[in-house]
Design an enzyme around this catalytic site. Structure first.
Site, short mmCIF file in Angstrom:
data_model
loop_
_atom_site.label_atom_id
_atom_site.label_comp_id
_atom_site.label_asym_id
_atom_site.label_seq_id
_atom_site.Cartn_x
_atom_site.Cartn_y
_atom_site.Cartn_z
N LYS A 64 -4.38 -6.41 -9.63
CA LYS A 64 -3.01 -6.70 -9.21
C LYS A 64 -2.60 -8.16 -9.52
O LYS A 64 -3.46 -9.00 -9.80
CB LYS A 64 -2.87 -6.41 -7.71
CG LYS A 64 -3.01 -4.92 -7.37
CD LYS A 64 -2.72 -4.66 -5.89
CE LYS A 64 -2.81 -3.18 -5.56
NZ LYS A 64 -2.50 -2.91 -4.13
N TYR A 95 4.46 3.97 -7.15
CA TYR A 95 4.20 3.99 -5.70
C TYR A 95 5.19 4.88 -4.95
O TYR A 95 5.38 4.69 -3.75
CB TYR A 95 4.23 2.57 -5.14
CG TYR A 95 2.93 1.80 -5.32
CD1 TYR A 95 1.76 2.23 -4.70
CD2 TYR A 95 2.87 0.64 -6.07
CE1 TYR A 95 0.57 1.53 -4.83
CE2 TYR A 95 1.68 -0.08 -6.21
CZ TYR A 95 0.53 0.38 -5.58
OH TYR A 95 -0.65 -0.32 -5.71
N PHE A 98 7.04 -1.23 3.88
CA PHE A 98 6.59 -2.25 2.93
C PHE A 98 6.89 -1.89 1.47
O PHE A 98 6.51 -2.61 0.55
CB PHE A 98 5.08 -2.51 3.10
CG PHE A 98 4.22 -1.28 2.97
CD1 PHE A 98 3.86 -0.79 1.73
CD2 PHE A 98 3.77 -0.61 4.10
CE1 PHE A 98 3.07 0.35 1.60
CE2 PHE A 98 2.99 0.53 3.99
CZ PHE A 98 2.63 1.01 2.73
N THR A 158 -8.09 -1.35 2.66
CA THR A 158 -6.77 -1.85 2.24
C THR A 158 -6.50 -3.25 2.79
O THR A 158 -6.04 -4.14 2.08
CB THR A 158 -5.67 -0.88 2.73
OG1 THR A 158 -6.01 0.45 2.30
CG2 THR A 158 -4.31 -1.28 2.21
N ARG A 181 -12.02 -6.64 -2.14
CA ARG A 181 -10.94 -7.10 -1.26
C ARG A 181 -11.43 -8.12 -0.24
O ARG A 181 -10.70 -9.07 0.09
CB ARG A 181 -10.27 -5.90 -0.60
CG ARG A 181 -9.32 -5.19 -1.58
CD ARG A 181 -8.86 -3.87 -1.08
NE ARG A 181 -7.71 -3.34 -1.81
CZ ARG A 181 -7.25 -2.10 -1.66
NH1 ARG A 181 -7.83 -1.27 -0.81
NH2 ARG A 181 -6.21 -1.69 -2.36
N ASN A 225 -3.59 -7.48 -2.22
CA ASN A 225 -5.00 -7.13 -1.99
C ASN A 225 -5.79 -6.86 -3.27
O ASN A 225 -6.76 -6.11 -3.27
CB ASN A 225 -5.11 -5.99 -0.97
CG ASN A 225 -4.42 -4.73 -1.45
OD1 ASN A 225 -3.92 -4.68 -2.56
ND2 ASN A 225 -4.42 -3.71 -0.61
N HIS A 278 -6.04 -1.91 -7.06
CA HIS A 278 -5.66 -0.53 -6.71
C HIS A 278 -6.74 0.40 -7.23
O HIS A 278 -7.33 0.14 -8.29
CB HIS A 278 -4.33 -0.15 -7.38
CG HIS A 278 -4.06 1.33 -7.35
ND1 HIS A 278 -3.47 1.94 -6.27
CD2 HIS A 278 -4.37 2.32 -8.24
CE1 HIS A 278 -3.41 3.25 -6.51
NE2 HIS A 278 -3.94 3.51 -7.69
N GLU A 288 -2.27 9.27 -12.32
CA GLU A 288 -2.13 7.83 -12.55
C GLU A 288 -2.63 7.43 -13.93
O GLU A 288 -2.02 6.59 -14.61
CB GLU A 288 -2.86 7.06 -11.44
CG GLU A 288 -2.15 7.24 -10.09
CD GLU A 288 -2.89 6.64 -8.91
OE1 GLU A 288 -2.34 6.72 -7.79
OE2 GLU A 288 -3.99 6.08 -9.07
P1 DAT Z 1 -4.76 1.52 -0.89
O1 DAT Z 1 -4.24 0.54 -1.93
O2 DAT Z 1 -5.99 1.01 -0.20
O3 DAT Z 1 -4.93 2.92 -1.43
P2 DAT Z 1 -2.32 2.47 0.41
O4 DAT Z 1 -2.29 3.54 -0.64
O5 DAT Z 1 -2.23 2.91 1.84
O6 DAT Z 1 -3.65 1.58 0.27
O7 DAT Z 1 -1.14 1.44 0.17
C1 DAT Z 1 -0.79 1.04 -1.14
C2 DAT Z 1 -0.56 -0.45 -1.15
O8 DAT Z 1 0.56 -0.76 -0.32
C3 DAT Z 1 -1.72 -1.29 -0.57
O9 DAT Z 1 -2.75 -1.53 -1.50
C4 DAT Z 1 -1.00 -2.54 -0.18
C5 DAT Z 1 0.37 -2.03 0.31
N1 DAT Z 1 0.34 -1.85 1.77
C6 DAT Z 1 -0.25 -0.84 2.46
N2 DAT Z 1 -0.10 -0.98 3.78
C7 DAT Z 1 0.65 -2.12 3.94
C8 DAT Z 1 1.16 -2.83 5.07
N3 DAT Z 1 0.95 -2.39 6.32
N4 DAT Z 1 1.85 -3.96 4.84
C9 DAT Z 1 2.08 -4.41 3.59
N5 DAT Z 1 1.62 -3.80 2.48
C10 DAT Z 1 0.92 -2.67 2.65
MG MG Z 2 -3.54 4.29 -2.12
#
Ligand code: DAT
Ligand code: MG
Length: 140
Positions: A11, A51, A59, A93, A104, A114, A117, A128
């Site tokens: 990222k 996304y 978010f 995450t 991470r 973070n 991905h 994807e």
């Molecule tokens: P991951 O990337 O671990 O699969 P996810 O699919 O739940 O996590 O979310 C996608 C991305 O969105 C994540 O890498 C960062 C962002 N994100 C998730 N939860 C968040 C939050 N509570 N506040 C801000 N950004 C968030």
């Molecule tokens: Mg995810």
């Protein structure tokens, strides 16, 4: 367990800090092979489509802004149990919850920025990979 492929992103927070090599080293040390890789700069609309599953989340806008703010490195990773293995090396995450030694835990700046991905299952991995790569770009 059969050989699998998964989709990975380094990222903007990580490309900006020159961490692509360090992250690839961790993936390779975990037994994952980089079978495709390129540096791209997404538009906000392209990040939004990627996304889309999160579009109702609070978010979402911030996430799409961030993912289109600077270049990213997109990858296809291959190996035994690659999807779960990649999620394990990535860590939780929220870096505050991530295990020691994960990408991470070591590199992420926050839950939003973070560093990486990784696909969360076989169907999303397939979708994807197809969103970013043509078959000819993947060399196993
Ligand atoms: P991951 O990337 O671990 O699969 P996810 O699919 O739940 O996590 O979310 C996608 C991305 O969105 C994540 O890498 C960062 C962002 N994100 C998730 N939860 C968040 C939050 N509570 N506040 C801000 N950004 C968030
Ligand atoms: Mg995810």
């Amino acid at each position: 367990m059969a050989i699998e492929r998964t989709f990975s992103i380094v990222k903007p927070d990580a490309t900006r800090r020159n961490l692509t090599g360090a992250i690839v080293a961790k993936l390779e040390q975990a037994g994952l092979r980089v079978v495709a890789q390129k540096r791209i700069h997404l538009t906000k609309a392209q990040a939004g489509k990627f996304y889309e599953v999160h579009k109702e989340r609070p978010f979402y806008d911030e996430l799409c802004e961030f993912m289109s703010s600077e270049p990213i490195v997109v990858q296809v990773l291959e190996g035994e149990n690659a999807i779960a293995k990649n999620r394990e090396v990535m860590g939780a995450t929220n870096p505050a919850d991530a295990d020691a030694g994960t990408i991470r835990k070591e590199y992420a700046l926050s839950i939003g920025e973070n560093s990486v991905h990784g696909s969360d299952g076989p169907d999303t991995a397939k979708e994807e990979i197809a969103y970013f790569f043509s078959g000819l770009e993947i060399v196993g």
